[in-house]
Design a protein around this motif. Structure first.
Motif, short mmCIF file in Angstrom:
data_model
loop_
_atom_site.label_atom_id
_atom_site.label_comp_id
_atom_site.label_asym_id
_atom_site.label_seq_id
_atom_site.Cartn_x
_atom_site.Cartn_y
_atom_site.Cartn_z
N THR A 73 1.78 2.75 -3.77
CA THR A 73 1.54 3.77 -2.75
C THR A 73 0.53 3.31 -1.73
O THR A 73 -0.48 2.70 -2.07
N THR A 74 0.80 3.64 -0.49
CA THR A 74 -0.16 3.48 0.59
C THR A 74 -0.60 4.86 1.01
O THR A 74 0.25 5.74 1.21
N TYR A 75 -1.89 5.06 1.12
CA TYR A 75 -2.39 6.37 1.53
C TYR A 75 -2.11 6.58 3.01
O TYR A 75 -2.39 5.72 3.84
N GLY A 76 -1.57 7.73 3.35
CA GLY A 76 -1.38 8.06 4.75
C GLY A 76 -0.35 9.14 4.96
O GLY A 76 0.42 9.48 4.06
N GLU A 77 -0.36 9.66 6.16
CA GLU A 77 0.57 10.72 6.53
C GLU A 77 1.92 10.12 6.89
O GLU A 77 2.01 9.01 7.40
N VAL A 78 2.96 10.88 6.62
CA VAL A 78 4.32 10.50 6.95
C VAL A 78 4.83 11.50 7.99
O VAL A 78 4.80 12.70 7.75
N GLU A 79 5.26 11.00 9.11
CA GLU A 79 5.73 11.89 10.17
C GLU A 79 7.01 12.60 9.76
O GLU A 79 7.85 12.03 9.07
N ALA A 80 7.14 13.84 10.21
CA ALA A 80 8.37 14.58 9.97
C ALA A 80 9.51 13.90 10.71
O ALA A 80 9.37 13.54 11.87
N PRO A 81 10.65 13.71 10.05
CA PRO A 81 11.76 13.00 10.68
C PRO A 81 12.31 13.73 11.91
O PRO A 81 12.85 13.11 12.80
N ASP A 82 12.17 15.05 11.93
CA ASP A 82 12.70 15.81 13.05
C ASP A 82 11.65 16.03 14.14
O ASP A 82 11.90 16.75 15.09
N GLY A 83 10.48 15.42 13.99
CA GLY A 83 9.42 15.59 14.97
C GLY A 83 8.71 16.93 14.83
O GLY A 83 7.83 17.26 15.61
N SER A 87 6.15 17.79 7.21
CA SER A 87 6.08 16.38 6.90
C SER A 87 6.28 16.16 5.40
O SER A 87 6.08 17.06 4.61
N TYR A 88 6.69 14.96 5.03
CA TYR A 88 6.90 14.62 3.63
C TYR A 88 5.62 14.23 2.91
O TYR A 88 5.65 14.03 1.71
N LEU A 98 9.24 6.59 -0.27
CA LEU A 98 8.68 5.98 0.94
C LEU A 98 7.45 5.14 0.66
O LEU A 98 7.03 4.36 1.50
N GLY A 99 6.82 5.33 -0.52
CA GLY A 99 5.63 4.56 -0.87
C GLY A 99 4.42 4.92 -0.05
O GLY A 99 3.47 4.14 0.05
N VAL A 143 -8.33 12.61 -13.61
CA VAL A 143 -7.75 11.37 -13.10
C VAL A 143 -7.48 11.59 -11.61
O VAL A 143 -6.78 12.52 -11.24
N ASP A 144 -8.06 10.73 -10.79
CA ASP A 144 -7.83 10.83 -9.35
C ASP A 144 -7.28 9.50 -8.84
O ASP A 144 -8.01 8.58 -8.51
N VAL A 145 -5.95 9.43 -8.80
CA VAL A 145 -5.30 8.20 -8.38
C VAL A 145 -5.56 7.93 -6.90
O VAL A 145 -5.71 6.78 -6.49
N THR A 146 -5.67 8.97 -6.11
CA THR A 146 -5.92 8.79 -4.67
C THR A 146 -7.21 7.99 -4.46
O THR A 146 -7.22 7.01 -3.72
N TRP A 147 -8.28 8.41 -5.10
CA TRP A 147 -9.56 7.75 -4.90
C TRP A 147 -9.61 6.39 -5.59
O TRP A 147 -10.48 5.57 -5.29
N ASP A 148 -8.70 6.15 -6.55
CA ASP A 148 -8.63 4.85 -7.20
C ASP A 148 -7.66 3.89 -6.52
O ASP A 148 -7.55 2.73 -6.91
N ASP A 149 -6.94 4.37 -5.50
CA ASP A 149 -6.02 3.48 -4.79
C ASP A 149 -6.85 2.42 -4.08
O ASP A 149 -7.81 2.73 -3.38
N PRO A 150 -6.48 1.16 -4.23
CA PRO A 150 -7.30 0.09 -3.67
C PRO A 150 -7.29 0.03 -2.15
O PRO A 150 -8.13 -0.64 -1.56
N ILE A 151 -6.40 0.73 -1.50
CA ILE A 151 -6.25 0.76 -0.04
C ILE A 151 -6.31 -0.67 0.50
O ILE A 151 -5.32 -1.36 0.47
N ASN A 152 -7.44 -1.11 0.97
CA ASN A 152 -7.52 -2.45 1.56
C ASN A 152 -8.27 -3.45 0.68
O ASN A 152 -8.32 -4.62 0.99
N ASP A 153 -8.88 -2.97 -0.41
CA ASP A 153 -9.68 -3.86 -1.25
C ASP A 153 -8.83 -4.94 -1.90
O ASP A 153 -8.98 -6.12 -1.64
#
Length: 168
Positions: A73-83, A87-88, A98-99, A143-153
């Motif tokens: 997973t990559t942390y971030g917003e996913v744009e709504a396909p219909d604009g 959002s997903y 979508l990962g 358990v907080d997977v979001t805060w444990d996501d390595p993002i850029n580390d």
């Protein structure tokens, strides 16, 4: 999991009758499209469940679930396909297919996988964040997977700073 339902709903009451309406993501209102993505979703989740169920101890299963999510997973917003505004990015769909997702997607996916593995779990939410509590050997741990996501580390490697924490 009804991954094709958005987190947007409406509520109305008329007299003594209450109505709740859930919204399908527009892209999945077509049953053929929904079936195709359901197959993709199910195939990926089944592969992950094979890895999780290969673990014998509950804490190993929790770690495997945590690491699968963080590594895929990559942390971030996913744009709504219909604009539009729906959002997903807060869904299990956005994480699995979508990962990319935000905290609600991380927590929802953890919840789904843990329940499928037979681990009692709940999603915990505040006004600005979501994470999980999971029951292991009779005790609840955070358990907080979001805060444990390595993002850029270290992409592809999960951290374990917010893994199996007591309430203390």
């Amino acid at each position: 999991q009804y991954w094709f339902l958005s987190n947007y709903s409406t509520y109305a009451s008329v007299g003594n009758t209450c109505y709740v309406s859930c919204t399908l993501y527009q892209e999945f209102q077509n049953g053929i499209a929904r079936k195709a993505v359901t197959n993709q979703f199910t195939q990926k989740v089944d592969g992950w469940m094979n890895q999780i169920n290969a673990c014998t101890r509950d804490e190993e299963k929790v770690k495997k679930i945590h690491d699968i999510i963080a590594q895929n997973t990559t942390y971030g917003e996913v744009e709504a396909p219909d604009g539009g505004r729906i959002s997903y990015d807060q869904s299990t769909y956005s994480m699995v297919c979508l990962g990319k997702t935000v905290c609600a997607g991380y927590a929802g996916t953890f919840h789904m996988l843990a329940n499928a593995a037979g681990l009692p779990t709940i999603m915990v939410t505040s006004t600005s964040h979501a994470w999980n509590d999971v029951l292991v050997h009779g005790y609840w741990y955070g358990v907080d997977v979001t805060w444990d996501d390595p993002i850029n580390d270290r992409p592809g490697h999960a951290q374990h700073t917010y893994f199996l924490l007591s309430d203390n």
